[in-house]
Write a protein that holds these residues in place. Structure first.
Motif, PDB file in Angstrom:
ATOM      1  N   THR A 112       0.828  -1.208   0.000  1.00  0.00           N
ATOM      2  CA  THR A 112       0.000   0.000   0.000  1.00  0.00           C
ATOM      3  C   THR A 112       0.862   1.258   0.000  1.00  0.00           C
ATOM      4  O   THR A 112       0.493   2.267  -0.614  1.00  0.00           O
ATOM      5  N   MET A 115       1.881   1.680  -3.537  1.00  0.00           N
ATOM      6  CA  MET A 115       0.728   2.129  -4.326  1.00  0.00           C
ATOM      7  C   MET A 115       0.554   3.643  -4.208  1.00  0.00           C
ATOM      8  O   MET A 115       0.206   4.310  -5.194  1.00  0.00           O
ATOM      9  N   MET A 116       0.809   4.185  -3.018  1.00  0.00           N
ATOM     10  CA  MET A 116       0.630   5.622  -2.812  1.00  0.00           C
ATOM     11  C   MET A 116       1.634   6.447  -3.608  1.00  0.00           C
ATOM     12  O   MET A 116       1.430   7.646  -3.798  1.00  0.00           O
ATOM     13  N   THR A 118       2.436   5.738  -6.775  1.00  0.00           N
ATOM     14  CA  THR A 118       2.142   5.577  -8.202  1.00  0.00           C
ATOM     15  C   THR A 118       1.072   6.571  -8.660  1.00  0.00           C
ATOM     16  O   THR A 118       0.260   7.041  -7.844  1.00  0.00           O
ATOM     17  N   ALA A 120      -1.445   5.874 -10.471  1.00  0.00           N
ATOM     18  CA  ALA A 120      -2.761   5.232 -10.429  1.00  0.00           C
ATOM     19  C   ALA A 120      -3.433   5.358  -9.066  1.00  0.00           C
ATOM     20  O   ALA A 120      -4.665   5.426  -8.978  1.00  0.00           O
ATOM     21  N   PHE A 121      -2.644   5.386  -7.986  1.00  0.00           N
ATOM     22  CA  PHE A 121      -3.230   5.388  -6.641  1.00  0.00           C
ATOM     23  C   PHE A 121      -2.880   6.615  -5.806  1.00  0.00           C
ATOM     24  O   PHE A 121      -3.318   6.713  -4.663  1.00  0.00           O
ATOM     25  N   TRP A 122      -2.100   7.531  -6.359  1.00  0.00           N
ATOM     26  CA  TRP A 122      -1.716   8.715  -5.606  1.00  0.00           C
ATOM     27  C   TRP A 122      -2.963   9.530  -5.263  1.00  0.00           C
ATOM     28  O   TRP A 122      -3.800   9.812  -6.111  1.00  0.00           O
ATOM     29  N   ILE A 124      -5.525   8.585  -3.509  1.00  0.00           N
ATOM     30  CA  ILE A 124      -6.730   7.774  -3.316  1.00  0.00           C
ATOM     31  C   ILE A 124      -6.867   7.477  -1.822  1.00  0.00           C
ATOM     32  O   ILE A 124      -5.975   6.880  -1.222  1.00  0.00           O
ATOM     33  N   VAL A 127      -6.449   3.843  -0.176  1.00  0.00           N
ATOM     34  CA  VAL A 127      -5.094   3.280  -0.136  1.00  0.00           C
ATOM     35  C   VAL A 127      -4.361   3.802   1.098  1.00  0.00           C
ATOM     36  O   VAL A 127      -3.759   3.027   1.850  1.00  0.00           O
TER      37      VAL A 127
END
Length: 179
Positions: A112, A115-116, A118, A120-122, A124, A127
């Motif tokens: 996770t 992911m933060m 990237t 795609a997930f910054w 969000i 996450v």
């Protein structure tokens, strides 16, 4: 008192490096810093290496040597409930469950956290919230782990923290040993 060589240097170094890395990232290092990311990657590398060592390492380090089964977990709970003084040379079944929990939790925190970073997930929310919840779960697990180590050391007369430093368990001759 009989002394047994149990924890190899890799297991001990991994353990204390993971303790230091997790604590530094959770308590000391700024969450938004590049250092936080790199320490997170170091934690992932430590866990990946430990998983590999769990497959090919020394006997007591291998997952096959301590994989928890329902019957062994229940036997340990029964030992505690009935005050039966038996100790395990390697990880106890409940300790094995905690190890698997902590390894999985560290992997999920790392996933996770990555992911933060990237596109795609910054930004969000779920996450970041999941990352924070996993860190809280890790802290709860660590507190339970330390409490259990203290309790089992008292219950069995085996100084478990010392064993994780020296690699050797000193087991009282009055204790029934589970190998």
């Amino acid at each position: 008192m009989t002394e047994y060589r149990i924890w190899d240097p890799f297991v001990r170094i991994f353990h204390w490096a993971l303790v230091a890395s997790f604590a530094a990232n959770a308590l000391v290092i700024d969450d938004d810093s590049t250092l936080h990311e790199w320490v997170g990657y170091a934690v992932l590398a430590l866990v990946a290496t430990r998983i590999l060592w769990g497959l090919v390492g020394s006997h007591s380090a291998r997952f096959a040597a301590f994989w928890p089964r329902r019957s062994t977990v229940m036997a340990q709970i029964s030992d505690i409930a009935t005050r039966r003084n038996r100790t395990h040379l390697g990880h106890t079944p409940l300790g094995a469950l905690m190890i698997l929990n902590l390894l999985a939790t560290m992997l999920a925190i790392g996933a996770t956290g990555y992911m933060m970073t990237t596109n795609a997930f910054w930004g969000i929310d779920w996450v970041e919230e999941t990352h924070e919840a996993l860190v809280n779960w890790a802290w709860l697990s660590v507190v339970l782990h330390v409490a259990a180590v203290i309790f089992e050391s008292w219950r069995t007369g085996v100084n478990l923290p010392r064993a994780m430093v020296t690699g050797r368990k000193k087991v009282p001759d009055t204790v029934n040993l589970v190998k």
